[in-house]
Design a protein around this motif. Structure first.
Motif, PDB file in Angstrom:
ATOM      1  N   ALA A 288      39.525  29.971-127.211  1.00  0.00           N
ATOM      2  CA  ALA A 288      38.407  30.381-128.067  1.00  0.00           C
ATOM      3  C   ALA A 288      37.101  29.749-127.614  1.00  0.00           C
ATOM      4  CB  ALA A 288      38.697  29.995-129.509  1.00  0.00           C
ATOM      5  N   PRO A 289      36.162  30.569-127.121  1.00  0.00           N
ATOM      6  CA  PRO A 289      34.828  30.043-126.857  1.00  0.00           C
ATOM      7  C   PRO A 289      34.119  29.838-128.194  1.00  0.00           C
ATOM      8  CG  PRO A 289      34.921  32.403-126.381  1.00  0.00           C
ATOM      9  CD  PRO A 289      36.283  32.002-126.838  1.00  0.00           C
ATOM     10  N   VAL A 290      33.606  28.652-128.447  1.00  0.00           N
ATOM     11  CA  VAL A 290      32.991  28.407-129.765  1.00  0.00           C
ATOM     12  C   VAL A 290      31.492  28.212-129.614  1.00  0.00           C
ATOM     13  CG1 VAL A 290      32.986  26.947-131.820  1.00  0.00           C
ATOM     14  CG2 VAL A 290      35.127  27.402-130.644  1.00  0.00           C
ATOM     15  N   ASP A 291      30.732  29.264-129.888  1.00  0.00           N
ATOM     16  CA  ASP A 291      29.270  29.166-129.895  1.00  0.00           C
ATOM     17  C   ASP A 291      28.801  29.024-131.343  1.00  0.00           C
ATOM     18  OD1 ASP A 291      29.645  31.652-130.966  1.00  0.00           O
ATOM     19  OD2 ASP A 291      28.393  32.727-129.536  1.00  0.00           O
ATOM     20  N   GLY A 292      27.506  29.092-131.568  1.00  0.00           N
ATOM     21  CA  GLY A 292      26.967  28.902-132.919  1.00  0.00           C
ATOM     22  C   GLY A 292      27.505  29.922-133.913  1.00  0.00           C
ATOM     23  N   ASN A 293      27.647  31.182-133.477  1.00  0.00           N
ATOM     24  CA  ASN A 293      28.155  32.231-134.374  1.00  0.00           C
ATOM     25  C   ASN A 293      29.595  31.958-134.780  1.00  0.00           C
ATOM     26  OD1 ASN A 293      25.860  33.800-134.555  1.00  0.00           O
ATOM     27  ND2 ASN A 293      26.362  35.039-132.754  1.00  0.00           N
ATOM     28  N   ILE A 294      30.399  31.621-133.794  1.00  0.00           N
ATOM     29  CA  ILE A 294      31.823  31.395-134.089  1.00  0.00           C
ATOM     30  C   ILE A 294      31.991  30.114-134.914  1.00  0.00           C
ATOM     31  CG2 ILE A 294      34.089  30.962-133.032  1.00  0.00           C
ATOM     32  CD1 ILE A 294      33.345  32.919-130.838  1.00  0.00           C
ATOM     33  N   GLU A 295      31.172  29.125-134.620  1.00  0.00           N
ATOM     34  CA  GLU A 295      31.185  27.884-135.399  1.00  0.00           C
ATOM     35  C   GLU A 295      30.987  28.195-136.887  1.00  0.00           C
ATOM     36  OE1 GLU A 295      29.564  24.280-132.885  1.00  0.00           O
ATOM     37  OE2 GLU A 295      28.042  25.128-134.170  1.00  0.00           O
ATOM     38  N   ARG A 296      30.014  29.071-137.153  1.00  0.00           N
ATOM     39  CA  ARG A 296      29.697  29.418-138.543  1.00  0.00           C
ATOM     40  C   ARG A 296      30.871  30.143-139.202  1.00  0.00           C
ATOM     41  NH1 ARG A 296      25.360  31.514-137.331  1.00  0.00           N
ATOM     42  NH2 ARG A 296      25.942  33.707-137.233  1.00  0.00           N
ATOM     43  N   VAL A 297      31.447  31.133-138.487  1.00  0.00           N
ATOM     44  CA  VAL A 297      32.562  31.902-139.064  1.00  0.00           C
ATOM     45  C   VAL A 297      33.731  30.974-139.387  1.00  0.00           C
ATOM     46  CG1 VAL A 297      34.278  33.706-138.619  1.00  0.00           C
ATOM     47  CG2 VAL A 297      31.913  34.040-137.867  1.00  0.00           C
ATOM     48  N   ILE A 298      34.096  30.127-138.431  1.00  0.00           N
ATOM     49  CA  ILE A 298      35.277  29.264-138.625  1.00  0.00           C
ATOM     50  C   ILE A 298      35.002  28.226-139.722  1.00  0.00           C
ATOM     51  CG2 ILE A 298      36.785  27.558-137.502  1.00  0.00           C
ATOM     52  CD1 ILE A 298      37.322  30.405-136.543  1.00  0.00           C
TER      53      ILE A 298
ATOM     54  N   PRO B  31      32.640  23.611-121.759  1.00  0.00           N
ATOM     55  CA  PRO B  31      33.814  24.108-122.476  1.00  0.00           C
ATOM     56  C   PRO B  31      33.631  25.537-123.003  1.00  0.00           C
ATOM     57  CG  PRO B  31      33.172  21.941-123.275  1.00  0.00           C
ATOM     58  CD  PRO B  31      32.139  22.355-122.298  1.00  0.00           C
ATOM     59  N   TYR B  32      32.418  25.855-123.512  1.00  0.00           N
ATOM     60  CA  TYR B  32      32.203  27.178-124.082  1.00  0.00           C
ATOM     61  C   TYR B  32      32.320  28.266-123.013  1.00  0.00           C
ATOM     62  CZ  TYR B  32      30.026  31.383-125.667  1.00  0.00           C
ATOM     63  OH  TYR B  32      29.819  32.695-125.939  1.00  0.00           O
ATOM     64  N   THR B  33      31.578  28.096-121.912  1.00  0.00           N
ATOM     65  CA  THR B  33      31.562  29.146-120.881  1.00  0.00           C
ATOM     66  C   THR B  33      32.935  29.277-120.232  1.00  0.00           C
ATOM     67  OG1 THR B  33      29.254  28.588-120.513  1.00  0.00           O
ATOM     68  CG2 THR B  33      30.271  29.993-118.867  1.00  0.00           C
ATOM     69  N   ALA B  34      33.611  28.137-120.024  1.00  0.00           N
ATOM     70  CA  ALA B  34      34.952  28.195-119.428  1.00  0.00           C
ATOM     71  C   ALA B  34      35.885  29.013-120.326  1.00  0.00           C
ATOM     72  CB  ALA B  34      35.493  26.781-119.244  1.00  0.00           C
TER      73      ALA B  34
ATOM     74  N   VAL C  67      30.805  38.410-116.809  1.00  0.00           N
ATOM     75  CA  VAL C  67      30.988  37.591-118.021  1.00  0.00           C
ATOM     76  C   VAL C  67      30.252  36.264-117.843  1.00  0.00           C
ATOM     77  CG1 VAL C  67      32.657  36.405-119.500  1.00  0.00           C
ATOM     78  CG2 VAL C  67      33.235  38.636-118.524  1.00  0.00           C
ATOM     79  N   TRP C  68      30.480  35.631-116.716  1.00  0.00           N
ATOM     80  CA  TRP C  68      29.859  34.322-116.443  1.00  0.00           C
ATOM     81  C   TRP C  68      28.336  34.435-116.419  1.00  0.00           C
ATOM     82  CZ3 TRP C  68      27.499  33.616-111.447  1.00  0.00           C
ATOM     83  CH2 TRP C  68      26.998  32.324-111.234  1.00  0.00           C
ATOM     84  N   LEU C  69      27.805  35.429-115.682  1.00  0.00           N
ATOM     85  CA  LEU C  69      26.350  35.598-115.570  1.00  0.00           C
ATOM     86  C   LEU C  69      25.725  35.804-116.954  1.00  0.00           C
ATOM     87  CD1 LEU C  69      23.880  35.997-113.687  1.00  0.00           C
ATOM     88  CD2 LEU C  69      24.462  38.434-113.587  1.00  0.00           C
ATOM     89  N   SER C  70      26.321  36.674-117.750  1.00  0.00           N
ATOM     90  CA  SER C  70      25.745  36.956-119.070  1.00  0.00           C
ATOM     91  C   SER C  70      25.862  35.734-119.985  1.00  0.00           C
ATOM     92  CB  SER C  70      26.418  38.171-119.714  1.00  0.00           C
ATOM     93  OG  SER C  70      27.798  37.934-119.902  1.00  0.00           O
ATOM     94  N   GLU C  71      26.993  35.046-119.931  1.00  0.00           N
ATOM     95  CA  GLU C  71      27.162  33.886-120.824  1.00  0.00           C
ATOM     96  C   GLU C  71      26.171  32.776-120.474  1.00  0.00           C
ATOM     97  OE1 GLU C  71      28.635  33.681-123.528  1.00  0.00           O
ATOM     98  OE2 GLU C  71      29.950  35.425-123.478  1.00  0.00           O
ATOM     99  N   ILE C  72      25.894  32.563-119.198  1.00  0.00           N
ATOM    100  CA  ILE C  72      24.911  31.542-118.821  1.00  0.00           C
ATOM    101  C   ILE C  72      23.525  31.962-119.325  1.00  0.00           C
ATOM    102  CG2 ILE C  72      23.760  30.354-116.894  1.00  0.00           C
ATOM    103  CD1 ILE C  72      26.645  29.459-117.073  1.00  0.00           C
ATOM    104  N   MET C  73      23.188  33.247-119.135  1.00  0.00           N
ATOM    105  CA  MET C  73      21.870  33.715-119.568  1.00  0.00           C
ATOM    106  C   MET C  73      21.719  33.681-121.093  1.00  0.00           C
ATOM    107  SD  MET C  73      21.007  36.947-117.131  1.00  0.00           S
ATOM    108  CE  MET C  73      20.318  36.678-115.488  1.00  0.00           C
ATOM    109  N   LEU C  74      22.819  33.923-121.798  1.00  0.00           N
ATOM    110  CA  LEU C  74      22.738  34.025-123.263  1.00  0.00           C
ATOM    111  C   LEU C  74      22.667  32.669-123.964  1.00  0.00           C
ATOM    112  CD1 LEU C  74      25.262  36.950-123.734  1.00  0.00           C
ATOM    113  CD2 LEU C  74      22.884  36.998-124.496  1.00  0.00           C
TER     114      LEU C  74
END
Ligand code: SF4
Length: 433
Positions: free
Chosen positions: A157-167, A141-144, A55-62
């Protein structure tokens, strides 16, 4: 408490318009997720707990990078370093080389530092607590929140750009981004259920990526379409609101591609801290808004190599890796291959031995690149030097076939491609914008 805050917010937004808005139901989103979840290489199969390392590796790369670009890097990293202990055990240079082309290189340095910290502080096991995760290098905060929710089912709740838009749409958040971040995070956390928090976080990510898209959200297929304030107002595409961004000023500079007659290119390593820290580059001038084309002061200088019978026979500077001949235009103080006589180069810094008379050719066109905070334009100069020419201090020669193994950032891959149109570096180019 969480549901109350979410319900109150939806009620408040609806009341302003006299429209009855239902509270968003996490169970509706989870049911949608069970049917429509995306298959991603880093995602655990349904019903299985995710590995925190993956999870951590992919989230850092993404971060700032698309899933398509990340997939081959993720597979290579996992094959080479299957767990955090294996990653912590290798030198940083190995990680930077494997990361080359993925962009935002501070992430690679932090990845390595974080792996070492997890081994040193937590015995090789990622902590589940968000505060402990945030204390690790490169984890914000997001990756944690992503690791805590996806790997340990912590209701956050991790809040990235996609989740920001939905909320922002779900609650028709009036405050423009980025000022609205804290409010959106509070609303997203309040919505997270106690059970299946990891699935809920991933469901929000998927909804933002596939249904609640930036330009034309497919509201008819959305599990929240009866509880979305923006949709019920007919204003989905007006959210999230944003404060207009000021673009950074254009910076300019020059890059120097030097080929030695035995097929080697001159490279150096950037300082460990700062932009593209620790990555490999061809020598360049500084990149500034004030660059006036005077590249002469920064051009590498070479001492005359010791002549042997063999190098006499092989000819002076006919290079095995020679870039194409020059185009038009000259930087002040940089020599051209054409008959035009440019101003002389400035006095060289004191060096042992006699300085070589280098002919610089300005290659036609420019290399353009956009970093997060500024766009950059580089003029590219090329030159050939004889075999056995020593590398100036702080630089090194690298054989052309070995360039792919160097930690060249996307910008430098563009410079290499500009100088050697026939060479294809093997790695995929990342999104370093
Ligand atoms: Fe997005 Fe439309 Fe769903 Fe609202 S109803 S969350 S705007 S897709």
């Amino acid at each position: 408490m969480a549901a109350t805050l979410a319900a109150k917010t939806a009620g408040r937004q609806g009341a302003e318009r006299g429209v009855a808005i239902l509270s968003p139901q996490p169970t509706a989103l989870l049911a949608w997720y069970d049917r429509h979840r995306r298959k991603l290489p880093w995602r655990a199969p349904p019903g299985r707990r995710a590995d925190p390392y993956r999870v951590w590796l992919s989230e850092i790369m993404l971060q700032q990078t698309t899933a398509k670009t990340v997939a081959p890097y993720y597979a290579r990293f996992l094959a080479r370093w299957p767990d955090v202990t294996a990653l912590a055990a290798v030198p940083l240079d190995e990680v930077l080389k494997a990361w080359a082309g993925l962009g935002y290189y501070a992430r690679a340095r932090n990845l390595h530092a974080c792996a070492r910290a997890v081994v040193a502080r937590h015995g090789g096991k990622f902590p589940a607590d968000e505060a402990d995760l945030r204390a690790l290098p490169g984890i914000g905060p997001y990756t944690a929140a992503a690791v805590a929710a996806i790997a340990y089912d912590v209701p956050t709740a991790p809040v990235d750009g996609n989740i920001e838009r939905v909320i922002a749409r779900l609650y028709a958040v009036k405050t423009p981004l980025p000022a609205a971040k804290a409010e959106i995070t509070r609303l997203a956390r309040a919505l997270a259920p106690r059970r299946r928090a990891g699935d809920f976080a991933q469901a929000l990510m998927d909804l933002g990526a596939t249904v609640c898209t930036p330009k034309t959200p497919a509201c008819a297929f959305c599990p929240f379409n009866q509880s979305c304030a923006a949709r019920l107002r007919g204003e989905a595409d007006l959210f999230p609101r944003r404060t207009p961004k000021r673009e950074g000023a254009l910076r300019r500079g020059a890059a120097f591609v030097v080929c030695r007659a035995d097929g080697c290119v001159l490279l150096r390593t950037r300082p460990a801290k700062g932009l593209l820290g620790g990555m490999t580059e061809v020598p360049t001038t500084e990149w500034t808004a004030e660059f006036d084309g005077d590249a002469g002061k920064s051009a590498p200088r070479f001492v005359v190599p010791r002549v042997t019978q063999r190098s006499k026979k092989s000819g002076a500077a006919s290079s095995a890796c020679s870039p194409p001949p020059c185009g038009e235009g000259l930087g002040k103080g940089v020599r051209s291959a054409k008959a035009v006589q440019p101003p002389p180069l400035p006095a060289p810094p004191p060096q042992r031995g006699r300085e070589q008379n280098i002919t610089w050719r300005r290659l036609p066109g420019l290399v353009r690149h956009v970093f997060t905070h500024f766009p950059l334009e580089l003029i590219v100069y090329a030159a050939d030097v004889p075999p056995r020419t020593p590398a100036p201090k702080g630089t090194r020669w690298v054989a052309l076939p070995k360039l792919s193994g160097e930690a060249l950032p996307s910008l430098m891959r563009k410079v290499v491609a500009h100088a050697f149109p026939d060479i294809h570096l093997s790695r995929t180019r990342g999104e370093e914008t």
